[in-house]
Design a protein around this motif. Structure first.
Motif, PDB file in Angstrom:
ATOM      1  N   CYS A  37       0.853  -1.188   0.000  1.00 31.84           N
ATOM      2  CA  CYS A  37       0.000   0.000   0.000  1.00 31.84           C
ATOM      3  C   CYS A  37       0.891   1.240   0.000  1.00 31.84           C
ATOM      4  CB  CYS A  37      -0.844  -0.072   1.265  1.00 31.84           C
ATOM      5  SG  CYS A  37      -1.853   1.353   1.614  1.00 31.84           S
ATOM      6  N   SER A  39       0.861   3.507   2.080  1.00 32.84           N
ATOM      7  CA  SER A  39       1.327   3.771   3.457  1.00 32.84           C
ATOM      8  C   SER A  39       2.606   2.997   3.767  1.00 32.84           C
ATOM      9  CB  SER A  39       0.288   3.380   4.506  1.00 32.84           C
ATOM     10  OG  SER A  39      -0.985   3.714   4.110  1.00 32.84           O
ATOM     11  N   HIS A  58       0.066  -4.160   5.966  1.00 34.39           N
ATOM     12  CA  HIS A  58      -1.087  -4.053   6.873  1.00 34.39           C
ATOM     13  C   HIS A  58      -2.389  -4.425   6.183  1.00 34.39           C
ATOM     14  CE1 HIS A  58      -0.436  -0.171   4.856  1.00 34.39           C
ATOM     15  NE2 HIS A  58      -1.737  -0.258   4.690  1.00 34.39           N
ATOM     16  N   GLU A  59      -2.277  -5.027   4.981  1.00 38.79           N
ATOM     17  CA  GLU A  59      -3.486  -5.454   4.281  1.00 38.79           C
ATOM     18  C   GLU A  59      -3.352  -6.940   4.024  1.00 38.79           C
ATOM     19  OE1 GLU A  59      -4.206  -3.016   0.828  1.00 38.79           O
ATOM     20  OE2 GLU A  59      -3.752  -1.193   1.927  1.00 38.79           O
ATOM     21  N   ASP A 149      -8.470  -1.967   3.996  1.00 42.38           N
ATOM     22  CA  ASP A 149      -7.983  -0.592   3.985  1.00 42.38           C
ATOM     23  C   ASP A 149      -8.644   0.221   2.868  1.00 42.38           C
ATOM     24  OD1 ASP A 149      -6.590   1.763   4.126  1.00 42.38           O
ATOM     25  OD2 ASP A 149      -4.598   0.910   3.905  1.00 42.38           O
ATOM     26  N   MET A 150      -8.561  -0.246   1.622  1.00 39.81           N
ATOM     27  CA  MET A 150      -9.042   0.549   0.492  1.00 39.81           C
ATOM     28  C   MET A 150     -10.524   0.903   0.623  1.00 39.81           C
ATOM     29  SD  MET A 150      -6.297   0.989  -1.225  1.00 39.81           S
ATOM     30  CE  MET A 150      -5.574   1.079   0.394  1.00 39.81           C
TER      31      MET A 150
HETATM   32 ZN   LIG Z   1      -3.012   0.296   3.132  1.00 40.96          ZN
END
Ligand SMILES: [Zn+2]
Length: 350
Positions: A37, A39, A58-59, A149-150
């Motif tokens: 991502c 991030s 984190h995904e 997340d998205m």
């Molecule tokens: Zn993310």
């Protein structure tokens, strides 16, 4: 165990670490499919402060390997969707309206920020009962992966903007989060949805998700284009999901009196967001400026997955690149960093 992350700011690579140990409320999970991502890239470049010896990612959708004594909902072998934001539900901050700030601003974002992330053979999910949920049977793992997340972030932009039936909405930036904001605005019953972007694949998907107008910033000032499309009135709601600090100024300018600007961009620490007084009606325009971080929690994931389970949204349109194998995390990560023009979201099947 092996993991891929930040060795020091600006230097990424593989690292060897001890497998984490589950506390009574935690779970140890191994990835089935994961995604890098912006991030992660942001953390690698030090945009959120210096980082060292930290596994990124984190995904993830994964499989439970081990659970603590007090975990009641899960057992080894369960396939789970892990929220990107995993609050400490005992911290008082989660009793406020937004769960992303358990013990301070953004503190509920643990993976890749304060704890090793999911680009790893195993990772720890704190307070597992509250921070992850089951992968529904009729939802593909990669579709669920786009939720954590998205979709959660993009839809949060729609929630913050309080989009009502028939309102005219601008979404600035149609990367994966902006595309989810377009889709969420359409589900909320927006009238005109004006999407700002130029990349052909993103433009195509924005239209499929419900954008009625595409604003190409290379073909003129976005403020002028929004004004023209709204008969000089401006948009009711503007969601910022990309762009430069100037886009923030323009967002305030293009929002009509009584409207809302909803920011989803993780600005860089050195950015300055400024508003010339006339853009905000000399402070009298009743335009609310809001911004928020990806909400987490198991209930949030279940609600969003329910949108997929009932066929209202196909999140897999966001997936532009597919990799097979744990070692490909590295390629997918650097692809995210390079950002080729056809990139929306890469995923890695482990
Ligand atoms: Zn993310």
């Amino acid at each position: 165990m092996r993991g891929f992350g930040v060795i020091t700011t600006g230097k990424a690579g593989w690292m060897e670490k001890e497998r984490p140990v589950a506390g009574p409320l935690d779970a140890i999970v191994k990835p089935i499919v994961l995604a890098p991502c912006t991030s992660d890239v942001h953390n690698y470049h030090g945009g959120a402060g210096p980082k060292e010896n930290l596994i990124l990612g984190h995904e993830v959708v994964g499989e439970v390997v081990e659970v603590g004594d007090m975990v009641t909902r899960f057992k080894p072998g369960d396939k789970v969707v892990v929220a990107t934001t995993t609050p400490d539900w005992l911290a008082l901050g989660v009793q406020e309206k937004y769960n992303a700030h358990d013990s301070g601003p953004l503190k509920s974002f643990k993976f890749t920020s304060s704890r090793d992330g999911v680009f790893s053979e195993y990772f720890l999910v704190n307070q597992a009962d509250a921070n992850m949920t089951f992968l529904p049977e009729n939802v593909k793992p990669e579709a669920a992966l786009m939720v954590v997340d998205m979709m959660s972030t993009g839809f949060h932009g729609v929630e913050l903007a309080e989009i009502n039936f028939g309102e005219n909405v601008v979404v600035i930036g149609i990367g994966p989060v902006g595309l989810m904001a377009v889709a969420g605005s359409a589900l909320r019953g927006a009238g005109k949805i004006m999407a700002v972007g130029t990349r052909p694949d993103c433009v195509k998907i924005a239209r499929e998700y419900g954008a009625t107008d595409i604003i190409n910033y290379k073909e003129g000032d976005i403020l002028d284009q929004v004004m023209e499309l709204t008969n000089g009135e401006g948009a009711d709601k503007v969601i910022i999901a990309g762009g430069k600090p100037e886009s923030f100024t323009k967002a305030v300018q293009m929002t009509r009196a009584g409207g809302i600007v909803s920011n989803l961009v993780f600005w860089d620490a050195i950015d300055v967001l400024s508003i010339p007084a006339p853009a905000w009606g000399l402070g009298m325009k009743n335009v609310d400026i809001r911004g928020g971080f990806c909400p987490g929690g198991a209930l949030r994931m279940e609600r969003l997955l329910n949108v997929l389970e009932n066929g209202r949204l196909d999140t897999t349109k966001l997936i532009s690149h597919r990799y097979e194998g744990f070692d490909k995390i590295e390629d997918a990560f650097y692809l995210m960093d390079e950002k080729p023009r056809d990139l929306i979201k890469p995923v890695v099947f482990i």
